[in-house]
Each structure stands twice: as structure tokens, then as C-alpha cells.
Design an enzyme around this catalytic site. Structure first.
Site, mmCIF file in Angstrom:
data_model
loop_
_atom_site.group_PDB
_atom_site.id
_atom_site.type_symbol
_atom_site.label_atom_id
_atom_site.label_comp_id
_atom_site.label_asym_id
_atom_site.label_seq_id
_atom_site.Cartn_x
_atom_site.Cartn_y
_atom_site.Cartn_z
ATOM 1 N N ASP A 25 8.673 -53.950 64.730
ATOM 2 C CA ASP A 25 10.023 -54.096 65.265
ATOM 3 C C ASP A 25 10.737 -52.747 65.385
ATOM 4 O O ASP A 25 10.678 -51.930 64.457
ATOM 5 C CB ASP A 25 10.811 -55.001 64.301
ATOM 6 C CG ASP A 25 12.221 -55.271 64.755
ATOM 7 O OD1 ASP A 25 12.378 -56.057 65.697
ATOM 8 O OD2 ASP A 25 13.163 -54.700 64.169
ATOM 9 N N GLU A 42 7.268 -52.324 69.469
ATOM 10 C CA GLU A 42 8.458 -52.620 70.255
ATOM 11 C C GLU A 42 9.322 -51.371 70.383
ATOM 12 O O GLU A 42 9.928 -50.934 69.417
ATOM 13 C CB GLU A 42 9.309 -53.720 69.602
ATOM 14 C CG GLU A 42 10.478 -54.104 70.500
ATOM 15 C CD GLU A 42 11.765 -54.502 69.776
ATOM 16 O OE1 GLU A 42 12.561 -55.229 70.380
ATOM 17 O OE2 GLU A 42 11.983 -54.064 68.631
#
Ligand code: NOJ
Ligand code: MG
Length: 567
Positions: free
Chosen positions: A224, A292
Site C-alpha cells: 500500500d 501501489e
């Protein structure tokens, strides 16, 4: 358009090739990965929130679809300020979702079914309730330096945040902590303090957490917000962009050159790659990393060499939107493919939990076209739960809004920021709460269209989104999709086509009509393809039946329709 008989021979080739596709070591290159948002997938205990037992009870759905892996958004212990992206214990499961035993049962069953399990990993920040942070506030060693603490700026007797940095969710990226008498950095919600990656102890803690889950048998991680890990240690003000329409504290007002995309990120990722590789050797299969980072193309491509297998490609979501033309898409797709370093493969993301649903972003008619595109282009396809049945956003009132990004934006602007609309419960059938929960009150309301738009209904309909997606998964596993040459071709400015060719194999062609009117096109001349091709699949609502033979010199494409041909 001439429609003739069912081309049985071709469909047989299709089925045979799909079945023969071998299980490669690099399994993700010709595969679909399916993202599960665990709060919204399946609720096993009737509390209105999805959980691990719920996912386990539905693993057969993925076998049925033939997707290769599931990626589960965070399941760790969390106060849920950002619904799991604020972690207060990296090595245990939140009671909302179940227990570590439930996770073991999930992975055991997944493994038995041939499915891989990828966890979302959130290294940039913790929850402000994490013991590390609580100790850091109190300056307890070694935690005192685990976060990014700074003194305020004193101007004429008033204390201000250390610099002008803004949070992604709006407002200053700094919050004053009275107990410690300093500001801490939070690039997301105030309940998500950023970890200090210039501290080796933090790096060691995070590696230990990765190892913990590798030891529990996971097949990889989606990392993330990786491009937020490091900040410039001089903490300079960031330059302002000319965005007079945006509120003064909107994240998009600044050019984030000091708080994002710092070079150290790649070195750290290489270290994580090594951690994964030791486990790859043990399990005789590559553990994969999806990274990401919403950033530019060159910086995205650098993630490959640093160890990412899937540097996530958000081009179908942003900055492209409804106004994008076929030319924009062609240029972006070509550029991506041409820039992927040798030995690696591209990826195409259809939807995720941060963006409006594909069926809402592009409209019902066009949505299937993007699923098809992700299948026909080389590399990994990634879909978001519900994309396979054409789930749509559900509008929320401000009162219903729970996403911090929406709440912080206020009643006037929350629609621009809230991610609740794309996070509603999965629509399994037409019973209570769409079969997601026995509870008629769910954490986010079910989209009322579930009465007709649901998996059970689509399973009995050969021309549903569900039936279409199953064909796309099979298509992706054909050798031509892996090694065939790829060409993106525009037919005028209205239609975009993708042609895949492999010697001694019938070509595969995708046509997408971007316009809101019907068109008759001569694809044969533009694309140098056979005069007769068979419809493998067409977008729902196009009225084009699968299995018919088309004259490619005169193809009628209804408004927004897409079709895949073989022959
Ligand atoms: C990116 C995640 O996808 C998003 O949902 C989350 O809010 C932020 N990172 C913060 O973790
Ligand atoms: Mg539950």
C-alpha cells in the site's frame, strides 16, 4: 453485417487451447487477480460486516471464475479509522474479520483449490492506537523515533505546523500531540501516523511482519502507498500548483516532490524482494509483489527492477476518464507496453476500492469493454469484487458517508472524495441484503439494484457479465495472449481495436466503440484481419450473440459496444 452459422471449429480450438494452457512458474502473467474488500464480500456471522469465514465459504466462486489469485484488502487489527488501512497490530487478525485460525483455514482451503492468496500490506503508517505510536508519544525507547516528529514553527508567538504539507484526505499533514509537545506527520488520516523509514529499527519491524505472513503461507503482497514511505529529511515546503478552484487545504493544491516518490523507496523494496525470495525458494514458486504508487510512468517502471512483479497500472482509472479519447488510450497503452523492462509483463487494473466502479466510471455499456481490454492486452488483469457482475456505485448521502476521505471533505464536497459508493456489499442473490448478510442492516447499504443485478441471476444467463467474464479468463490463458504480437489500432477516432497474432494460430481481435452512437466499420482493411471471424464474446446489451460469424468488412457496433472476434 452478415451473421451466419456457429463456427464450431473455432470455438473448439478456443476451449482446447484454454485448457492446455500450462501452469507456468510466472503464473500471474496470463492470469486474473481478484481484489476482495473483506468488509463487503461475505458476512458469515450476521454482524453486517464481511469476514474471513465469509470469504472461505465463497472460495468456490473463484474456482468457478478460474481467477488465479485473490488479493485481500487489510485484515489486521485496526480501529478502522480508514477501514483497515490503519493497523494497530501487523501480526494478528482484527476480530471483525475473525482470527488467525480463520485465516489459516482460508489459506488451506484456497491452496487445496489451487488459488493463491495475496495480502494487502500497509507499511507507510500505523494506527495512532498502535503500541509503537503510544510509546512514541511518551518517548519510550526505542519507539521515540519510530514516527516522523517535528517541532512546530514559531511565528510571532504562535506555533504552526513544520511546513505546508497536506494530507491526502485534506488539511495539514501534521497534527500536534500535546503530550509529546510535537507535531507528527500523517500523509493520510490523522489516525494514520507515518512511520520513520530513516530508522533501521522500523525497517526491521516491518520485515518481521512480512516474514510472519510469509510463514503463514501467503503468496505475495500488495504494498500500500509505497511511494509515501520516505520524505525529504529537510522537510521543505512543497511548491504550489495553480489550482484556484480547489479549497486551500486540498491535497491536489501542492506538487508533492518532497513527500512522495523519494529514491530510497527503491532500495527498501529491493530488501523486501530478498525477504520474499528466500520464501520463494522454499515454496518453489515466486512470491509476488504488487506495488501501489500513483505516479508517473518512469517512476512506475523503476519498481520492476527494484523487485515488484506488478507495479500497478492505473491508466484505466486516472487520469483518463469519460472524456478520454481513443487516441489517449492508444498512446497510453502503447507507451506502457513499450516501457516494460525485458523479462517483465504489464498489468491492467479494471477497478479498486479507491475509484468509482468501472460500470459507473465509463457507463454500463462501456464497462465490459474494459474487462475485455484487460483480458486481450498482454499481462495480468486485476479486477475488483463485483466487476465480474457489473456492480455499480451506490450514491450515498453525507449522513451515510463513513469514509474519512469523504467525511473530511464536508457535506458540499464529499461526493468528490468519498470511496463509499464503490464499497457496497457484494450482490450474491436477491434475498435479504443481497445474500451478503442475514442482517438487513449492513455496514454500508446494499445497492438497491441487487434485486435484478446479482450473481445468482447472472449464472443462469449465458449473455450476462458473469458469463462474459468467465470467457475472458479462459481467453487470457491461451498462448496467443501470452506470446502473441500485440497491436493497438484506431479505426477513425471512434473505435479502438487490439489485434493479437501468433503464427499458425487464429488471430484475436477486440473492438471497442467509444461513441454513444452505432457505427459500421471496416475492420478488415484497418486491421489486416481475416474477412470472416467468429464472435467469441460481446458486451452485455450489445445484442451481438456469441458464436456467430461476422463479415469484418462491415461490422455493426452499437453505441458503447465492444466485441472480441477470433478467426
Ligand atoms: C491506499 C489505499 O488503497 C487506500 O484505500 C488507503 O486509504 C490509503 N492507501 C492509505 O492507506
Ligand atoms: Mg461479520
Amino acid at each position: 453485417m452478415s451473421i451466419r452459422f456457429l463456427s464450431l471449429a473455432l470455438l473448439v480450438i478456443f476451449v482446447q487451447q484454454a485448457a492446455a494452457a500450462s501452469k507456468t512458474k510466472e503464473w500471474w502473467k496470463d492470469a486474473f487477480i481478484y481484489q476482495i474488500y473483506p468488509r463487503s464480500f461475505m458476512d458469515s456471522d450476521g454482524d453486517g460486516v464481511g469476514d474471513l469465514k465469509g470469504i472461505t465459504s465463497k472460495l468456490e466462486h473463484f474456482v468457478d471464475l478460474n481467477v488465479s489469485a485473490i488479493w485481500i484488502s487489510p485484515i489486521y487489527v485496526s480501529p478502522m479509522a480508514d477501514f483497515g488501512y490503519d493497523v494497530s497490530n501487523f501480526t494478528d487478525v482484527d476480530p471483525t474479520f475473525g482470527t488467525i485460525m480463520d485465516f489459516a483455514n482460508l489459506t488451506a482451503k484456497a491452496k487445496a483449490l489451487g488459488l493463491r492468496v495475496i495480502l494487502d500490506f500497509v507499511p507507510n503508517h500505523t494506527s495512532d492506537k498502535h503500541p509503537w505510536f503510544l510509546n512514541s508519544v511518551k518517548k519510550v525507547k526505542p519507539y521515540d523515533d519510530y514516527y516522523v516528529w517535528m517541532d512546530g514553527k514559531l511565528v510571532n508567538g504562535t506555533t504552526y505546523p513544520p511546513n505546508n504539507w497536506l494530507s491526502v484526505f485534506g488539511g495539514s499533514a501534521w497534527k500536534f500531540n500535546a503530550e509529546r509537545g510535537q507535531y507528527y506527520l500523517h500523509q493520510f488520516a490523522t489516525g494514520q501516523p507515518d512511520l520513520n523509514y530513516h530508522n533501521l529499527a522500523v525497517i526491521a519491524e516491518i520485515e518481521a511482519a512480512l516474514t510472519f505472513w510469509l510463514d503463514h503461507g501467503v503468496d505475495g503482497f500488495r504494498i500500500d502507498a509505497i511511494n509515501y514511505l520516505f520524505e525529504d529529511t529537510e522537510y521543505p515546503d512543497e511548491p504550489e500548483l495553480w489550482k484556484p478552484d480547489l479549497p486551500a487545504d486540498d491535497y491536489d493544491r501542492l506538487d508533492h516532490i518532497y513527500s512522495r516518490d523519494q529514491v530510497e523507496t527503491y532500495t527498501l523494496l529491493k530488501a523486501w524482494r530478498k525477504v520474499l525470495d528466500t520464501h520463494s525458494k522454499k515454496d518453489k514458486e515466486t512470491k509476488i509483489l504488487l506495488t501501489e504508487a500513483y505516479t508517473n510512468l518512469p517512476l512506475t517502471m523503476q519498481y520492476y527492477d527494484a523487485g515488484s512483479n506488478i507495479p500497478m497500472n492505473f491508466m484505466f482509472m486516472t487520469p483518463l476518464d469519460n472524456r478520454s479519447t481513443t487516441r489517449d488510450f492508444k498512446r497510453n497503452i502503447d507507451t506502457w507496453i513499450n516501457n516494460v523492462p525485458k523479462g517483465h509483463s504489464p498489468n491492467w487494473i479494471v477497478g479498486n476500492h479507491d475509484q468509482h466502479r468501472v460500470a459507473t466510471r465509463y457507463g454500463r455499456k462501456r464497462a465490459d469493454g474494459f474487462l475485455m481490454l484487460s483480458a486481450v492486452l498482454p499481462g495480468t488483469g486485476i479486477i475488483y469484487y463485483g466487476d465480474e457482475i457489473g456492480m455499480e456505485d451506490r450514491n450515498m448521502t453525507f449522513k451515510e458517508t463513513v469514509d474519512p476521505a469523504g467525511c473530511n471533505a464536508g457535506s458540499q464536497r464529499y461526493r468528490l472524495k468519498s470511496r463509499d459508493p464503490e464499497r457496497t456489499p457484494y450482490q450474491w442473490d436477491n434475498t435479504t441484503s443481497a445474500g451478503f448478510s442475514v442482517n438487513n442492516k449492513t455496514w454500508l447499504p446494499v445497492n438497491p439494484n441487487y434485486k435484478t443485478l446479482n450473481l445468482a441471476a447472472q449464472k443462469t444467463d449465458p449473455s450476462s457479465h458473469y458469463s462474459l467474464f468467465k470467457k475472458l479468463v479462459a481467453l487470457k490463458k491461451m498462448p496467443i495472449m501470452d506470446t502473441g504480437e500485440v497491436q493497438v489500432i484506431l479505426v477513425g477516432y471512434e473505435v479502438m481495436g487490439v489485434v493479437r497474432k501468433l503464427p499458425d494460430t487464429p488471430p484475436v481481435v477486440l473492438l471497442m466503440n467509444f461513441e454513444s452512437y452505432a457505427l459500421v466499420i471496416d475492420a478488415r482493411t484497418w486491421m489486416n484481419i481475416p474477412e470472416e471471424m467468429t464472435v467469441l464474446v460481446a458486451s452485455v446489451g450489445s445484442g451481438i450473440p456469441s458464436g456467430v460469424v461476422m463479415d469484418t468488412t462491415e461490422i455493426l457496433l452499437p453505441a458503447g459496444a465492444s466485441v472480441i472476434l477470433m478467426g
